[in-house]
Enzyme design. Structure first.
Site, PDB file in Angstrom:
ATOM      1  N   GLY A  12       0.906  -1.194   0.006  1.00 34.80           N
ATOM      2  CA  GLY A  12       0.100   0.078   0.175  1.00 34.80           C
ATOM      3  C   GLY A  12       0.781   1.244  -0.129  1.00 34.80           C
ATOM      4  O   GLY A  12       0.605   2.358  -0.914  1.00 34.80           O
ATOM      5  N   ASN A  13       2.146   1.194   0.609  1.00 37.64           N
ATOM      6  CA  ASN A  13       2.719   2.681   0.834  1.00 37.64           C
ATOM      7  C   ASN A  13       3.665   2.916  -0.465  1.00 37.64           C
ATOM      8  O   ASN A  13       4.088   4.010  -0.697  1.00 37.64           O
ATOM      9  CB  ASN A  13       3.799   2.264   1.918  1.00 37.64           C
ATOM     10  CG  ASN A  13       5.042   1.358   1.538  1.00 37.64           C
ATOM     11  OD1 ASN A  13       4.787   0.534   0.989  1.00 37.64           O
ATOM     12  ND2 ASN A  13       6.097   1.639   1.947  1.00 37.64           N
ATOM     13  N   LYS A 130     -13.090 -10.412   5.716  1.00 38.46           N
ATOM     14  CA  LYS A 130     -12.222  -9.115   5.458  1.00 38.46           C
ATOM     15  C   LYS A 130     -13.295  -7.730   5.333  1.00 38.46           C
ATOM     16  O   LYS A 130     -13.920  -7.651   4.291  1.00 38.46           O
ATOM     17  CB  LYS A 130     -11.767  -9.631   3.858  1.00 38.46           C
ATOM     18  CG  LYS A 130     -10.977  -8.465   3.351  1.00 38.46           C
ATOM     19  CD  LYS A 130      -9.531  -8.601   3.635  1.00 38.46           C
ATOM     20  CE  LYS A 130      -8.575  -7.105   3.143  1.00 38.46           C
ATOM     21  NZ  LYS A 130      -7.610  -6.780   3.892  1.00 38.46           N
ATOM     22  N   LYS A 215      -3.241 -10.196  -1.177  1.00 37.98           N
ATOM     23  CA  LYS A 215      -2.505  -9.985  -2.257  1.00 37.98           C
ATOM     24  C   LYS A 215      -1.013 -10.636  -2.132  1.00 37.98           C
ATOM     25  O   LYS A 215      -0.214 -11.064  -3.100  1.00 37.98           O
ATOM     26  CB  LYS A 215      -2.051  -8.568  -2.613  1.00 37.98           C
ATOM     27  CG  LYS A 215      -1.225  -7.816  -1.475  1.00 37.98           C
ATOM     28  CD  LYS A 215      -0.323  -6.865  -2.036  1.00 37.98           C
ATOM     29  CE  LYS A 215       0.846  -6.474  -1.132  1.00 37.98           C
ATOM     30  NZ  LYS A 215       0.600  -6.395   0.098  1.00 37.98           N
ATOM     31  N   LYS A 277       2.549 -11.998   4.877  1.00 37.19           N
ATOM     32  CA  LYS A 277       3.676 -12.003   4.230  1.00 37.19           C
ATOM     33  C   LYS A 277       4.568 -13.100   4.354  1.00 37.19           C
ATOM     34  O   LYS A 277       5.143 -13.861   3.583  1.00 37.19           O
ATOM     35  CB  LYS A 277       4.505 -10.730   4.379  1.00 37.19           C
ATOM     36  CG  LYS A 277       3.513  -9.486   4.038  1.00 37.19           C
ATOM     37  CD  LYS A 277       4.393  -8.106   4.160  1.00 37.19           C
ATOM     38  CE  LYS A 277       3.439  -6.799   4.147  1.00 37.19           C
ATOM     39  NZ  LYS A 277       2.436  -6.961   3.089  1.00 37.19           N
TER      40      LYS A 277
HETATM   41  P1  ADP Z   1       1.255  -3.668   2.860  1.00 34.99           P
HETATM   42  O1  ADP Z   1       0.442  -2.662   2.407  1.00 34.99           O
HETATM   43  O2  ADP Z   1       2.825  -3.661   2.236  1.00 34.99           O
HETATM   44  O3  ADP Z   1       0.622  -5.156   2.741  1.00 34.99           O
HETATM   45  P2  ADP Z   1       0.929  -4.033   5.815  1.00 34.99           P
HETATM   46  O4  ADP Z   1       0.589  -3.044   6.452  1.00 34.99           O
HETATM   47  O5  ADP Z   1      -0.347  -4.935   5.488  1.00 34.99           O
HETATM   48  O6  ADP Z   1       1.615  -3.393   4.305  1.00 34.99           O
HETATM   49  O7  ADP Z   1       2.080  -4.695   6.515  1.00 34.99           O
HETATM   50  C1  ADP Z   1       3.333  -4.161   6.585  1.00 34.99           C
HETATM   51  C2  ADP Z   1       3.318  -3.858   8.408  1.00 34.99           C
HETATM   52  O8  ADP Z   1       3.401  -4.928   9.127  1.00 34.99           O
HETATM   53  C3  ADP Z   1       4.294  -2.976   8.756  1.00 34.99           C
HETATM   54  O9  ADP Z   1       4.385  -1.612   8.365  1.00 34.99           O
HETATM   55  C4  ADP Z   1       4.551  -3.183  10.229  1.00 34.99           C
HETATM   56  O10 ADP Z   1       3.862  -2.325  10.841  1.00 34.99           O
HETATM   57  C5  ADP Z   1       3.584  -4.545  10.370  1.00 34.99           C
HETATM   58  N1  ADP Z   1       4.382  -5.607  11.014  1.00 34.99           N
HETATM   59  C6  ADP Z   1       3.794  -6.227  11.965  1.00 34.99           C
HETATM   60  N2  ADP Z   1       4.441  -7.340  12.410  1.00 34.99           N
HETATM   61  C7  ADP Z   1       5.719  -7.192  12.079  1.00 34.99           C
HETATM   62  C8  ADP Z   1       6.953  -7.623  12.289  1.00 34.99           C
HETATM   63  N3  ADP Z   1       7.170  -8.697  12.871  1.00 34.99           N
HETATM   64  N4  ADP Z   1       7.952  -7.157  11.660  1.00 34.99           N
HETATM   65  C9  ADP Z   1       7.858  -5.940  11.076  1.00 34.99           C
HETATM   66  N5  ADP Z   1       6.614  -5.571  10.738  1.00 34.99           N
HETATM   67  C10 ADP Z   1       5.748  -5.858  11.101  1.00 34.99           C
HETATM   68 MG    MG Z   2      -1.240  -6.038   3.662  1.00 32.79          MG
END
Ligand code: ADP
Ligand code: MG
Length: 315
Positions: A12-13, A130, A215, A277
Site C-alpha cells: 500500500g505504501n 475481510k 495480495k 507476508k
Molecule cells: P502492505 O500494504 O505492504 O501489505 P501491511 O501494513 O499490510 O503493508 O504490512 C506491513 C506492516 O506490518 C509494517 O508496516 C508493520 O507495521 C507491520 N508488522 C507487523 N508485524 C511485524 C513484524 N514482526 N516485523 C515488521 N513489521 C511488522
Molecule cells: Mg497488507
C-alpha cells in the site's frame, strides 16, 4: 531466459503515502518514486513482474457507489477489482515507462487483467472476515444487511463495515500469457489486488465472486507458477522484526524456512499485515522457491546488494 526473474509485490505504501495524499495525482507521485526503485532493479539485470494491493482504491469506488446510490447502479466487487487493476496498472505502466525513457532502458511495461480461481468450497465463504468499503452506523448496517444481503461486522469500535470472504488463491487463469510476456522481455504487472476472484464450474465456466484474495498469497502463487528466482515483498518496513514494536524488538537480517515457521508459530507477525507476508514466503519456499526478500521500496537496491532487508531462504 538469461536474466533472473523476480516477482515484486508492492504494498500500500508504494501507491499511497498517507491519508493526506490519496488523490490520483498523489498516487502518481508516490508510484513515480517506487518506479525508480524498480527501474534500478531492471537496470541491474532483473526481469521483474509486479503485483500490487488495491484495498484503499476499492474502498474509494465503494464509497463513490454509496454516495451516488440514488442515481447510479452498484459496482460488483469483482468489477471493482478489474477497475483498479486497470487504473493502477495504467499508473504503474506509465511511471515505469517514463523512468525507462530517462534511463534509456529499452523495455515496455504491460498490465494483465488477472482472474484468480478460488474454491467455491473454501471455508472462507462460510466465514466472511475481510472488511471493505465505508463505515456505517448500526442502523444502516442492519438495513444493508437485509436489503443487499451483505454480511456486516463491527470493526474495532470504529463502526460497521461490509465483510467479504478471503479465500485462498488456487490458479491464475492468465498465467500462460504472463509467462510468455515475461519470456519476451516485457515488464508485466499482474494479479493486482490479489487478482479478481472467480469460481470455475466443471465445464470451465468462470464467474466473479464478491470476495478479496490476499495480495501476498496471490503474489506467492504467481512467483511459484513462473518459477521466480526471487520473491520480493516491498512494504513499509525495511526489515522484519521479532517482538515488533516492543522494547526488546530485534530486526532480522536472515531467516531460514524453519526459523520463519517457528517465529510464525510463536506469534511474532501481526495478522493482516506481516503474518500473511511470512505465510506467503513460506509457501513460495515450500513450493520450490529459493529465496525471498522483505524490505521497503527505497531499500530494494541496497537489499539486493546484500546490505539490508530480511532475506528468507529455503536452505
Ligand atoms: P502492505 O500494504 O505492504 O501489505 P501491511 O501494513 O499490510 O503493508 O504490512 C506491513 C506492516 O506490518 C509494517 O508496516 C508493520 O507495521 C507491520 N508488522 C507487523 N508485524 C511485524 C513484524 N514482526 N516485523 C515488521 N513489521 C511488522
Ligand atoms: Mg497488507
Amino acid at each position: 531466459m538469461n536474466s533472473k526473474v523476480a516477482v515484486v509485490a508492492i504494498g500500500g505504501n508504494s501507491l499511497i503515502k498517507d491519508k493526506q495524499h490519496q488523490t490520483v495525482p498523489d498516487q502518481f507521485a508516490t508510484t513515480r518514486e517506487t518506479a525508480q526503485h524498480i527501474a534500478e532493479m531492471i537496470a541491474a539485470g532483473w526481469e521483474v513482474i509486479i503485483t500490487h494491493g488495491n484495498g484503499p482504491q476499492v474502498g474509494f469506488i465503494l464509497l463513490r457507489s454509496e454516495l451516488s446510490r440514488h442515481a447510479l447502479h452498484d459496482v460488483p466487487l469483482d468489477s471493482c477489482g478489474a477497475d483498479t487493476q486497470g487504473a493502477l496498472g495504467y499508473m504503474i505502466q506509465q511511471c515505469l515507462q517514463n523512468e525507462f525513457a530517462a534511463r534509456e532502458i529499452n523495455k515496455l511495461a504491460v498490465t494483465v487483467v488477472t482472474q484468480v480461481v478460488v474454491d467455491r468450497l473454501d471455508p472462507a465463504f462460510a466465514n466472511p472476515s475481510k472488511p471493505i468499503g465505508p463505515f456505517y452506523d448500526e442502523a444502516k448496517a442492519a438495513q444493508y444487511g437485509a436489503e443487499l444481503g451483505w454480511r456486516m461486522a463491527e470493526d474495532a469500535g470504529r463502526g460497521w463495515r461490509r465483510v467479504v470472504p478471503s479465500p485462498r488463491p488456487q490458479r491464475i487463469v492468465e498465467i500462460e500469457a504472463i509467462r510468455r510476456l515475461v519470456r519476451e522481455g516485457y515488464v508485466v504487472i499482474a494479479a493486482g489486488g490479489g487478482g479478481i476472484p472467480v469460481i470455475e464450474d466443471s465445464r470451465g465456466h468462470l464467474a466473479g465472486v464478491a470476495a478479496v484474495i490476499d495480495k501476498d498469497y496471490a503474489s506467492a502463487l504467481l512467483a511459484t507458477e513462473i518459477s521466480a528466482d526471487l520473491f520480493v515483498i516491498s512494504t513499509a518496513v525495511e526489515k522484519v522484526a521479532l517482538h515488533y514494536g516492543q522494547p526488546n524488538q530485534q530486526w532480522l537480517d536472515h531467516l531460514s524456512l524453519a526459523e520463519a515457521r517457528q517465529y510464525l508459530a510463536e506469534g511474532h507477525f501481526a495478522p493482516g499485515s506481516m503474518k500473511p507476508k511470512i505465510e506467503a514466503v513460506i509457501r513460495f519456499l515450500e513450493m520450490g522457491g529459493k529465496q525471498a526478500l522483505i524490505t521497503s521500496p527505497e531499500q530494494i537496491k541496497r537489499a539486493l546488494d546484500g546490505q539490508t532487508g530480511t532475506w528468507i531462504t529455503s536452505a
